[in-house]
Design a protein around this motif. Structure first.
Motif, PDB file in Angstrom:
ATOM      1  N   GLY A 296      90.898   4.005  17.044  1.00  0.00           N
ATOM      2  CA  GLY A 296      90.001   4.977  17.665  1.00  0.00           C
ATOM      3  C   GLY A 296      90.537   5.682  18.895  1.00  0.00           C
ATOM      4  N   PHE A 297      91.745   6.237  18.767  1.00  0.00           N
ATOM      5  CA  PHE A 297      92.278   7.031  19.877  1.00  0.00           C
ATOM      6  C   PHE A 297      92.547   8.464  19.411  1.00  0.00           C
ATOM      7  N   VAL A 298      92.585   9.357  20.380  1.00  0.00           N
ATOM      8  CA  VAL A 298      92.961  10.746  20.098  1.00  0.00           C
ATOM      9  C   VAL A 298      94.199  11.053  20.929  1.00  0.00           C
ATOM     10  N   ALA A 299      95.155  11.763  20.307  1.00  0.00           N
ATOM     11  CA  ALA A 299      96.318  12.234  21.074  1.00  0.00           C
ATOM     12  C   ALA A 299      96.090  13.707  21.380  1.00  0.00           C
ATOM     13  N   VAL A 300      96.120  14.058  22.650  1.00  0.00           N
ATOM     14  CA  VAL A 300      95.985  15.462  23.051  1.00  0.00           C
ATOM     15  C   VAL A 300      97.400  15.942  23.364  1.00  0.00           C
ATOM     16  N   PHE A 328      92.669   7.831  30.878  1.00  0.00           N
ATOM     17  CA  PHE A 328      93.697   8.011  29.845  1.00  0.00           C
ATOM     18  C   PHE A 328      94.431   6.684  29.627  1.00  0.00           C
ATOM     19  N   GLU A 329      95.011   6.538  28.445  1.00  0.00           N
ATOM     20  CA  GLU A 329      95.685   5.280  28.090  1.00  0.00           C
ATOM     21  C   GLU A 329      97.198   5.357  28.273  1.00  0.00           C
ATOM     22  N   HIS A 330      97.784   6.396  27.643  1.00  0.00           N
ATOM     23  CA  HIS A 330      99.239   6.553  27.711  1.00  0.00           C
ATOM     24  C   HIS A 330      99.580   8.029  27.782  1.00  0.00           C
ATOM     25  N   THR A 331     100.746   8.317  28.351  1.00  0.00           N
ATOM     26  CA  THR A 331     101.141   9.726  28.456  1.00  0.00           C
ATOM     27  C   THR A 331     102.616   9.905  28.093  1.00  0.00           C
ATOM     28  N   PRO A 332     102.965   9.727  26.829  1.00  0.00           N
ATOM     29  CA  PRO A 332     104.365   9.986  26.459  1.00  0.00           C
ATOM     30  C   PRO A 332     104.668  11.473  26.606  1.00  0.00           C
ATOM     31  N   PHE A 338     103.676  17.268  26.431  1.00  0.00           N
ATOM     32  CA  PHE A 338     103.068  16.202  27.228  1.00  0.00           C
ATOM     33  C   PHE A 338     101.862  15.743  26.421  1.00  0.00           C
ATOM     34  N   THR A 339     101.818  14.456  26.104  1.00  0.00           N
ATOM     35  CA  THR A 339     100.713  13.968  25.280  1.00  0.00           C
ATOM     36  C   THR A 339      99.861  12.994  26.083  1.00  0.00           C
ATOM     37  N   VAL A 340      98.556  13.102  25.899  1.00  0.00           N
ATOM     38  CA  VAL A 340      97.655  12.176  26.590  1.00  0.00           C
ATOM     39  C   VAL A 340      96.828  11.438  25.535  1.00  0.00           C
ATOM     40  N   PHE A 341      96.920  10.106  25.551  1.00  0.00           N
ATOM     41  CA  PHE A 341      96.112   9.299  24.630  1.00  0.00           C
ATOM     42  C   PHE A 341      94.806   8.914  25.310  1.00  0.00           C
ATOM     43  N   VAL A 342      93.690   9.194  24.627  1.00  0.00           N
ATOM     44  CA  VAL A 342      92.375   8.841  25.177  1.00  0.00           C
ATOM     45  C   VAL A 342      91.538   8.166  24.095  1.00  0.00           C
ATOM     46  N   HIS A 343      90.495   7.471  24.528  1.00  0.00           N
ATOM     47  CA  HIS A 343      89.575   6.853  23.567  1.00  0.00           C
ATOM     48  C   HIS A 343      88.769   7.947  22.875  1.00  0.00           C
ATOM     49  N   GLN A 344      88.759   7.894  21.538  1.00  0.00           N
ATOM     50  CA  GLN A 344      88.071   8.916  20.768  1.00  0.00           C
ATOM     51  C   GLN A 344      86.587   9.004  21.130  1.00  0.00           C
ATOM     52  N   GLU A 345      85.965   7.828  21.264  1.00  0.00           N
ATOM     53  CA  GLU A 345      84.518   7.779  21.561  1.00  0.00           C
ATOM     54  C   GLU A 345      84.191   8.485  22.872  1.00  0.00           C
ATOM     55  N   GLU A 370      95.078  15.282  17.768  1.00  0.00           N
ATOM     56  CA  GLU A 370      95.239  14.423  16.591  1.00  0.00           C
ATOM     57  C   GLU A 370      94.335  13.211  16.773  1.00  0.00           C
ATOM     58  N   ALA A 371      93.366  13.062  15.849  1.00  0.00           N
ATOM     59  CA  ALA A 371      92.374  11.989  16.009  1.00  0.00           C
ATOM     60  C   ALA A 371      92.698  10.809  15.095  1.00  0.00           C
ATOM     61  N   ASP A 372      91.868   9.770  15.150  1.00  0.00           N
ATOM     62  CA  ASP A 372      91.962   8.587  14.284  1.00  0.00           C
ATOM     63  C   ASP A 372      93.299   7.862  14.398  1.00  0.00           C
ATOM     64  N   LEU A 373      93.720   7.662  15.614  1.00  0.00           N
ATOM     65  CA  LEU A 373      94.964   6.926  15.836  1.00  0.00           C
ATOM     66  C   LEU A 373      94.653   5.525  16.357  1.00  0.00           C
TER      67      LEU A 373
END
Ligand code: ASP
Length: 441
Positions: A296-300, A328-332, A338-345, A370-373
């Motif tokens: 349940g994460f989204v990559a922005v 935010f969770e991770h930022t590769p 630049f990508t930001v991982f966040v909780h989808q909910e 990109e959702a459903d990660l």
């Protein structure tokens, strides 16, 4: 030598369980301070006393006297069953009178929930012949309802000096004015840790219904191996990613004191369980200590030409998330991405507001979602001194046909985080478990 022992709800759900607990405590004279939870489930479809108290109090708040009374009677029956089963010559009649009165006076939801531990503590003290210390007198919360570690430590340390052996109910404490406050659910683990710190215990034993932590989730891996020793840091990584046996906040009080925690099984007391320690030179059994993950994460994904040389670009991007109150969770990142991982909910409802803030603040060329990660954390103190861990993970994932979307290795080399599609989550965990534990590469 002093051991503080905390018993979870399932360890105290019936008279039979109480007897096992009594045997465990009596088997070791060092087990001097006992922290009980409220009675938990006796079987799968049973209800925990804490949940019964929450529903009963909701009826009291609604002024539904007619349904409140039988609900309280049901709770009383749970305790009567335990007391009768243990053949104790005691009654909780007066206690229940006070509780009923206080429910009517709407004494508060925290007061209501705390009665589960309070009553169980009284029974436990009677059964063991230990002193009873009401947590409301020794565990202190400040005016805002936040736990006051310093004051608690002083009060509790002094109080414990006066009792050779005592029972201190878990889960709650009180403000200076006496108003009861509870920790979050599962919070008796925290009380155990606070008591261990106050008496400078040599060991904090946390007794539950499993023999410690497992390397991976048993719903994904059949009969996974147990973890014998884990460091506080490793555990933080794993519990953050969803491995739940111990309340996350239970680590902090003992961590500062270097007191080890031993997770033990009330139904199999001979099992080694898991030791949680500050550090160890014991070589881990496998290169990895554990695997955990969440779906349940989204990559922005944010793209902008020359972003690499734009000073402050990262800050502007993260400000867009901060404005919307999203953590935010991770930022590769790449040269121009630049990508930001966040909780989808958390993100879904605020998606458009975040996107417009990103455009306003960071002026990117494009943004893609990109959702459903899922994120998987492979954790292990052994990775630092082993070469090729990442290589082995990725070749295992490639063999399992899992497409890796993101990789993040912290500089501590304690964990490697891997992003995959939700649908690949289970397969990815199986592949990683296989390569490190089954084939022991
Ligand atoms: N009885 C409380 C709960 O069910 C606290 C605990 O068991 O630790 O959450």
């Amino acid at each position: 030598m002093v051991k503080v022992v905390k018993f979870g709800g399932s360890s105290l759900a019936s008279a039979e369980q109480f007897r096992k607990v009594g045997d465990i405590i009596r088997a070791d004279a060092k087990r001097r301070y006992v922290v009980p939870s409220a009675p938990g489930k006796r079987h799968k479809n049973d209800t925990k006393v804490t949940d019964m108290l929450y529903s009963c109090y909701a009826l009291a708040e609604a002024g539904d006297e007619e349904n409140m009374k039988p609900a309280l009677r049901k709770i009383r029956a749970r305790y009567n069953e335990i007391m009768n089963g243990l053949k104790l010559k005691m009654t909780l009649d007066d206690e229940f009178k006070i509780i009923e009165e206080n429910f009517r006076k709407k004494a508060g939801i925290d007061y209501a929930a705390s009665r589960g531990e309070y009553l169980n503590g009284i029974i436990m003290a009677n059964y063991l012949g230990f002193d009873f210390i009401d947590a409301a007198e020794v565990i202190r919360f400040d005016r805002n309802g936040d736990f006051d570690a310093e004051t608690t430590n002083q009060i509790l340390r002094e109080r414990l000096k006066k009792s050779e052996r005592a029972v201190i109910p878990g889960f709650y404490g009180a403000k200076e004015n006496g108003a009861v406050v509870t920790f979050s659910r599962g919070g008796s683990d925290i009380t155990g840790s606070i008591v261990a710190k106050a008496c400078k215990a040599d060991l904090y034993e946390n007794w539950t219904d499993v023999s410690g932590f497992l390397i991976a989730d048993p719903r994904i891996i059949k009969d996974p191996k147990g973890i014998k020793v884990i460091t506080y840091k490793e555990l933080r990584e794993l519990s953050y990613m969803g491995a739940t046996v111990l309340h996350e906040d239970a680590i902090f009080p003992v961590r500062k004191e270097g007191i080890p925690i031993n997770i033990k099984n009330t139904n199999a007391p001979e099992d080694h369980g898991t030791y949680i320690v500050e550090s160890t030179c014991q070589k881990p059994e496998y290169t990895i200590t554990g695997i955990a993950g969440k779906k349940g994460f989204v990559a922005v994904n944010i793209e902008k030409d020359m972003m690499n040389s734009e000073i402050g670009f990262g800050r502007k991007v993260l400000a867009a998330f901060e404005e919307n109150d999203i953590s935010f969770e991770h930022t590769p990142s790449g040269i121009d991405t630049f990508t930001v991982f966040v909780h989808q909910e958390e993100f879904e409802g605020k998606e458009q507001s975040v996107l417009s803030a990103l455009h306003r603040l960071a002026e990117p060329d494009s943004i893609d979602l990109e959702a459903d990660l899922a994120l998987i954390a492979v954790v292990g103190r052994g990775m630092k001194s082993t070469r090729g861990t990442a290589g082995r993970i990725f070749s295992a994932l490639a063999h399992a046909n899992v497409n890796v979307k993101m990789i993040d290795q912290g500089s501590s080399e304690l964990n490697i985080i891997i992003g995959v599609h939700n649908d690949d989550f289970e397969n990815a965990i199986k592949a990683i478990y296989d390569i490190f534990v089954e084939t022991q590469l």
